[in-house]
Design an enzyme around this catalytic site. Structure first.
Site, PDB file in Angstrom:
ATOM      1  N   ILE A  30       0.838  -1.207   0.000  1.00  0.00           N
ATOM      2  CA  ILE A  30       0.000   0.000   0.000  1.00  0.00           C
ATOM      3  C   ILE A  30       0.870   1.252   0.000  1.00  0.00           C
TER       4      ILE A  30
ATOM      5  N   ASP B 199      12.260   2.694   4.968  1.00  0.00           N
ATOM      6  CA  ASP B 199      11.802   1.293   4.973  1.00  0.00           C
ATOM      7  C   ASP B 199      12.973   0.361   5.282  1.00  0.00           C
TER       8      ASP B 199
ATOM      9  N   ALA C 121       4.581   1.260   7.904  1.00  0.00           N
ATOM     10  CA  ALA C 121       5.506   0.170   8.258  1.00  0.00           C
ATOM     11  C   ALA C 121       4.883  -0.729   9.312  1.00  0.00           C
TER      12      ALA C 121
ATOM     13  N   THR D 275      -6.131  -0.790  10.766  1.00  0.00           N
ATOM     14  CA  THR D 275      -6.872  -1.845  10.078  1.00  0.00           C
ATOM     15  C   THR D 275      -8.234  -2.098  10.720  1.00  0.00           C
ATOM     16  N   ASP D 276      -9.164  -2.607   9.925  1.00  0.00           N
ATOM     17  CA  ASP D 276     -10.479  -2.976  10.479  1.00  0.00           C
ATOM     18  C   ASP D 276     -10.364  -4.150  11.450  1.00  0.00           C
ATOM     19  N   GLU D 277      -9.205  -4.843  11.440  1.00  0.00           N
ATOM     20  CA  GLU D 277      -9.047  -6.013  12.313  1.00  0.00           C
ATOM     21  C   GLU D 277      -8.994  -5.636  13.789  1.00  0.00           C
TER      22      GLU D 277
ATOM     23  N   TYR E 243      -1.389 -10.280  15.279  1.00  0.00           N
ATOM     24  CA  TYR E 243      -1.307  -9.137  14.353  1.00  0.00           C
ATOM     25  C   TYR E 243      -2.256  -8.029  14.781  1.00  0.00           C
TER      26      TYR E 243
ATOM     27  N   LYS F 122      -1.515  -4.198  16.156  1.00  0.00           N
ATOM     28  CA  LYS F 122      -2.012  -2.990  15.476  1.00  0.00           C
ATOM     29  C   LYS F 122      -2.842  -2.146  16.444  1.00  0.00           C
TER      30      LYS F 122
ATOM     31  N   ASN G 271      -9.502  -4.854   3.764  1.00  0.00           N
ATOM     32  CA  ASN G 271      -8.553  -5.577   2.897  1.00  0.00           C
ATOM     33  C   ASN G 271      -8.328  -4.867   1.562  1.00  0.00           C
ATOM     34  N   ASN G 272      -7.068  -4.558   1.288  1.00  0.00           N
ATOM     35  CA  ASN G 272      -6.717  -3.921   0.017  1.00  0.00           C
ATOM     36  C   ASN G 272      -6.360  -4.963  -1.030  1.00  0.00           C
TER      37      ASN G 272
ATOM     38  N   LYS H 264      -0.738 -12.865   0.622  1.00  0.00           N
ATOM     39  CA  LYS H 264      -2.107 -12.453   0.898  1.00  0.00           C
ATOM     40  C   LYS H 264      -3.017 -13.155  -0.107  1.00  0.00           C
TER      41      LYS H 264
ATOM     42  N   LEU I 107      -8.071 -22.802   0.080  1.00  0.00           N
ATOM     43  CA  LEU I 107      -9.146 -22.016   0.695  1.00  0.00           C
ATOM     44  C   LEU I 107      -9.357 -22.479   2.134  1.00  0.00           C
ATOM     45  N   TYR I 108      -9.272 -21.542   3.083  1.00  0.00           N
ATOM     46  CA  TYR I 108      -9.385 -21.894   4.499  1.00  0.00           C
ATOM     47  C   TYR I 108     -10.834 -22.231   4.869  1.00  0.00           C
TER      48      TYR I 108
HETATM   49  P1  NAD Z   1       3.427  -4.904   3.365  1.00  0.00           P
HETATM   50  O1  NAD Z   1       3.723  -6.079   4.210  1.00  0.00           O
HETATM   51  O2  NAD Z   1       3.264  -5.062   1.905  1.00  0.00           O
HETATM   52  O3  NAD Z   1       4.548  -3.789   3.583  1.00  0.00           O
HETATM   53  C1  NAD Z   1       5.060  -3.452   4.842  1.00  0.00           C
HETATM   54  C2  NAD Z   1       6.282  -2.572   4.607  1.00  0.00           C
HETATM   55  O4  NAD Z   1       6.808  -2.175   5.887  1.00  0.00           O
HETATM   56  C3  NAD Z   1       7.426  -3.281   3.874  1.00  0.00           C
HETATM   57  O5  NAD Z   1       7.960  -2.450   2.886  1.00  0.00           O
HETATM   58  C4  NAD Z   1       8.447  -3.574   4.968  1.00  0.00           C
HETATM   59  O6  NAD Z   1       9.777  -3.627   4.494  1.00  0.00           O
HETATM   60  C5  NAD Z   1       8.207  -2.388   5.897  1.00  0.00           C
HETATM   61  N1  NAD Z   1       8.617  -2.658   7.277  1.00  0.00           N
HETATM   62  C6  NAD Z   1       8.261  -3.721   8.048  1.00  0.00           C
HETATM   63  N2  NAD Z   1       8.848  -3.633   9.262  1.00  0.00           N
HETATM   64  C7  NAD Z   1       9.566  -2.474   9.256  1.00  0.00           C
HETATM   65  C8  NAD Z   1      10.370  -1.832  10.220  1.00  0.00           C
HETATM   66  N3  NAD Z   1      10.586  -2.359  11.446  1.00  0.00           N
HETATM   67  N4  NAD Z   1      10.938  -0.641   9.893  1.00  0.00           N
HETATM   68  C9  NAD Z   1      10.750  -0.119   8.654  1.00  0.00           C
HETATM   69  N5  NAD Z   1      10.014  -0.688   7.700  1.00  0.00           N
HETATM   70  C10 NAD Z   1       9.420  -1.854   7.998  1.00  0.00           C
HETATM   71  O7  NAD Z   1       2.145  -4.224   4.030  1.00  0.00           O
HETATM   72  P2  NAD Z   1       0.850  -3.549   3.393  1.00  0.00           P
HETATM   73  O8  NAD Z   1      -0.123  -4.608   3.073  1.00  0.00           O
HETATM   74  O9  NAD Z   1       1.271  -2.561   2.375  1.00  0.00           O
HETATM   75  O10 NAD Z   1       0.298  -2.792   4.683  1.00  0.00           O
HETATM   76  C11 NAD Z   1       0.757  -1.462   4.989  1.00  0.00           C
HETATM   77  C12 NAD Z   1       0.044  -0.961   6.225  1.00  0.00           C
HETATM   78  O11 NAD Z   1      -1.362  -0.991   6.031  1.00  0.00           O
HETATM   79  C13 NAD Z   1       0.290  -1.821   7.468  1.00  0.00           C
HETATM   80  O12 NAD Z   1       0.390  -0.957   8.576  1.00  0.00           O
HETATM   81  C14 NAD Z   1      -0.953  -2.686   7.593  1.00  0.00           C
HETATM   82  O13 NAD Z   1      -1.197  -3.045   8.930  1.00  0.00           O
HETATM   83  C15 NAD Z   1      -2.002  -1.723   7.061  1.00  0.00           C
HETATM   84  N6  NAD Z   1      -3.187  -2.336   6.428  1.00  0.00           N
HETATM   85  C16 NAD Z   1      -3.047  -3.254   5.428  1.00  0.00           C
HETATM   86  C17 NAD Z   1      -4.174  -3.762   4.780  1.00  0.00           C
HETATM   87  C18 NAD Z   1      -4.065  -4.749   3.657  1.00  0.00           C
HETATM   88  O14 NAD Z   1      -5.096  -5.251   3.202  1.00  0.00           O
HETATM   89  N7  NAD Z   1      -2.898  -5.050   3.137  1.00  0.00           N
HETATM   90  C19 NAD Z   1      -5.444  -3.306   5.164  1.00  0.00           C
HETATM   91  C20 NAD Z   1      -5.556  -2.381   6.215  1.00  0.00           C
HETATM   92  C21 NAD Z   1      -4.413  -1.881   6.829  1.00  0.00           C
HETATM   93  O1  DAU Z   2      -8.673  -6.473   7.044  1.00  0.00           O
HETATM   94  C1  DAU Z   2      -7.474  -5.781   6.813  1.00  0.00           C
HETATM   95  C2  DAU Z   2      -6.343  -6.771   6.886  1.00  0.00           C
HETATM   96  O2  DAU Z   2      -6.423  -7.553   5.699  1.00  0.00           O
HETATM   97  C3  DAU Z   2      -4.971  -6.142   7.017  1.00  0.00           C
HETATM   98  O3  DAU Z   2      -4.904  -5.450   8.228  1.00  0.00           O
HETATM   99  C4  DAU Z   2      -3.874  -7.208   6.956  1.00  0.00           C
HETATM  100  O4  DAU Z   2      -2.602  -6.613   6.957  1.00  0.00           O
HETATM  101  C5  DAU Z   2      -4.049  -8.009   5.678  1.00  0.00           C
HETATM  102  O5  DAU Z   2      -3.115  -9.062   5.649  1.00  0.00           O
HETATM  103  C6  DAU Z   2      -5.460  -8.558   5.575  1.00  0.00           C
HETATM  104  O6  DAU Z   2      -5.700  -9.585   6.582  1.00  0.00           O
HETATM  105  P1  DAU Z   2      -6.553 -10.893   6.234  1.00  0.00           P
HETATM  106  O7  DAU Z   2      -6.204 -11.957   7.182  1.00  0.00           O
HETATM  107  O8  DAU Z   2      -7.999 -10.541   6.063  1.00  0.00           O
HETATM  108  O9  DAU Z   2      -5.970 -11.169   4.756  1.00  0.00           O
HETATM  109  P2  DAU Z   2      -5.492 -12.509   4.030  1.00  0.00           P
HETATM  110  O10 DAU Z   2      -5.248 -12.152   2.606  1.00  0.00           O
HETATM  111  O11 DAU Z   2      -4.435 -13.219   4.769  1.00  0.00           O
HETATM  112  O12 DAU Z   2      -6.821 -13.404   4.112  1.00  0.00           O
HETATM  113  C7  DAU Z   2      -8.042 -12.938   3.552  1.00  0.00           C
HETATM  114  C8  DAU Z   2      -9.080 -14.031   3.769  1.00  0.00           C
HETATM  115  O13 DAU Z   2      -8.734 -15.174   2.979  1.00  0.00           O
HETATM  116  C9  DAU Z   2      -9.174 -14.517   5.199  1.00  0.00           C
HETATM  117  O14 DAU Z   2     -10.525 -14.794   5.514  1.00  0.00           O
HETATM  118  C10 DAU Z   2      -8.350 -15.794   5.202  1.00  0.00           C
HETATM  119  C11 DAU Z   2      -8.541 -16.345   3.785  1.00  0.00           C
HETATM  120  N1  DAU Z   2      -7.386 -17.086   3.234  1.00  0.00           N
HETATM  121  C12 DAU Z   2      -6.153 -16.514   3.303  1.00  0.00           C
HETATM  122  C13 DAU Z   2      -5.047 -17.168   2.794  1.00  0.00           C
HETATM  123  C14 DAU Z   2      -3.681 -16.546   2.872  1.00  0.00           C
HETATM  124  C15 DAU Z   2      -7.573 -18.321   2.622  1.00  0.00           C
HETATM  125  O15 DAU Z   2      -8.707 -18.827   2.539  1.00  0.00           O
HETATM  126  N2  DAU Z   2      -6.479 -18.964   2.114  1.00  0.00           N
HETATM  127  C16 DAU Z   2      -5.213 -18.439   2.176  1.00  0.00           C
HETATM  128  O16 DAU Z   2      -4.265 -19.107   1.695  1.00  0.00           O
END
Ligand code: NAD
Ligand code: DAU
Length: 341
Positions: free
Chosen positions: A13, A34, A85, A128-130, A152, A156, A181-182, A191, A208-209
């Protein structure tokens, strides 16, 4: 707000946000800070470095390392920190929680201390919504209690609470967005969405879980970036804002959508043992951010179609990751012997 430090900007993101902001605001400069963990990847910012070289800089560093953080803030005359981060994958937090507590709680504290010491204009936390925990009925409002269930989400939530503490105790101008979830370009293929798309392209099983009936609010990453931008400019310090489409999709329906878009058979779906403590549903009330003028630009159907297209067109990006030793080892640990007949 002119000189932003985007921590975690080499991740999924964060890199989309950096590109979006530099394109939109011609007078903004961004330094990405980073650590480049397994999820951080300079390939995500390759075009940014080429297109915006004069207004973009990169510093390799850990957000837990106060000295390096302060030096970067000083060297780049930073006025705003946007913190992406984090250790981010729920399944990894079940295997090795340490890094989650360290980065997501301690790291947030270090950044807040820095914002306080330098009197920054804004500290924005990406949450996050989590943090609300699973929501079987209704929708989470920003005033709801935090009820986390995985290492996790607990980490957060610790970060969020520290942000509110720094606002209340020290007047640090903090805002928080709690995103759903993005999906979209440059998401590490651990993911579910990029994992399923890239496995399906290669005719490999889609693990699929459980029964696949869990629900997530899958939003396009660009909509998330726009929402963060709106909160940065119009949000009120001390406040949190939910950020998602406000509509949920069952995992099984998301999986069918991917297979249908790729023209692959549903027999690729492999049921596997469920994630321990798997939250069945997250659902956000997004009226607060909508009142600031933001609304989602994509439906789930549009977002998933764009996302599938990107992974089809950008094999150069994900094949390098998936063929690497780190990824292969993680995949074995996570999925070997997990099949359910
Ligand atoms: P990502 O795992 O793709 O990226 C995380 C980044 O943080 C990486 O570039 C990593 O190198 C860096 N990082 C990790 N630990 C670090 C540290 N100690 N110091 C400096 N850099 C560090 O994550 P993402 O999916 O892009 O998520 C970004 C943010 O958004 C996170 O805070 C996550 O909790 C939040 N978020 C993610 C989602 C999602 O669906 N992916 C949804 C809601 C919120
Ligand atoms: O809701 C926001 C969150 O979304 C972020 O804060 C987290 O950083 C991000 O990782 C994500 O968390 P989830 O646990 O929702 O995402 P994930 O992609 O791991 O899983 C999405 C859904 O899919 C969840 O219900 C679990 C399921 N899943 C996941 C994996 C990896 C499967 O069924 N099979 C899989 O292999």
């Amino acid at each position: 707000m002119r000189n932003l430090m985007v921590t975690g900007g080499a991740g999924f993101i964060g890199s989309n946000f950096v590109r979006y902001m530099l394109k939109k605001y011609a007078d903004y400069r961004i330094v990405v800070y980073d650590k480049l963990t397994y999820a951080g990847n300079l390939d995500n910012l390759k075009d940014v470095a080429e297109d915006f070289g004069g207004r973009y800089a990169f510093v390799k560093g850990d957000i837990c390392d106060a000295e390096t953080v302060r030096a970067a803030v000083q060297a780049h005359a930073v006025d705003t920190i946007v913190n992406f981060a984090a250790a981010t994958h729920v399944d990894r937090s079940l295997m090795e929680p340490d890094e989650f507590i360290r980065t997501d709680v301690q790291g947030t504290y270090v950044l807040l201390e820095t914002a306080k010491a330098f009197g920054l204009e804004r500290y924005h936390q990406i949450s996050t919504d989590e943090v609300y925990g699973e929501v079987l009925d209704g929708r989470s409002k920003e005033t709801d209690p935090l009820h986390t269930r995985s290492p996790y989400s607990a980490s957060k939530a610790g970060g969020d609470l520290m942000c509110i503490a720094y606002y209340t105790s020290f007047d640090v101008p903090v805002t928080i967005t709690r995103g759903s979830n993005n999906i979209g370009p440059y998401q590490y293929p651990e993911k579910v969405v990029p994992l399923f798309i890239t496995n399906a392209i290669d005719d490999k099983p889609l693990p699929l879980y459980g029964d696949g009936s869990q629900m997530r609010d899958y939003q396009h990453v660009i909509d998330h970036c726009e929402g963060i931008d709106v909160v940065l400019h119009k949000g009120v310090p001390g406040q949190a804002y939910n950020l998602g489409t406000g509509a949920e999709t069952r995992n099984i329906d998301m999986t069918h959508a991917i297979l249908d878009l790729l023209g692959k058979p549903r027999t690729l779906i492999q049921p596997v043992r469920d994630r321990p403590g798997h939250d069945r549903r997250y659902a956000l009330d997004v009226s607060k951010i909508r009142a600031l003028g933001w609304e989602p630009g994509h439906t789930f159907k549009e977002a998933i179609a764009l996302t599938v297209r990107w992974y089809v067109d950008n094999e150069w990006w994900w094949r390098k990751i998936k063929s690497g030793e780190h990824y292969q080892e993680y995949y074995r640990q996570q999925y070997a012997g997990r099949e359910v007949k």
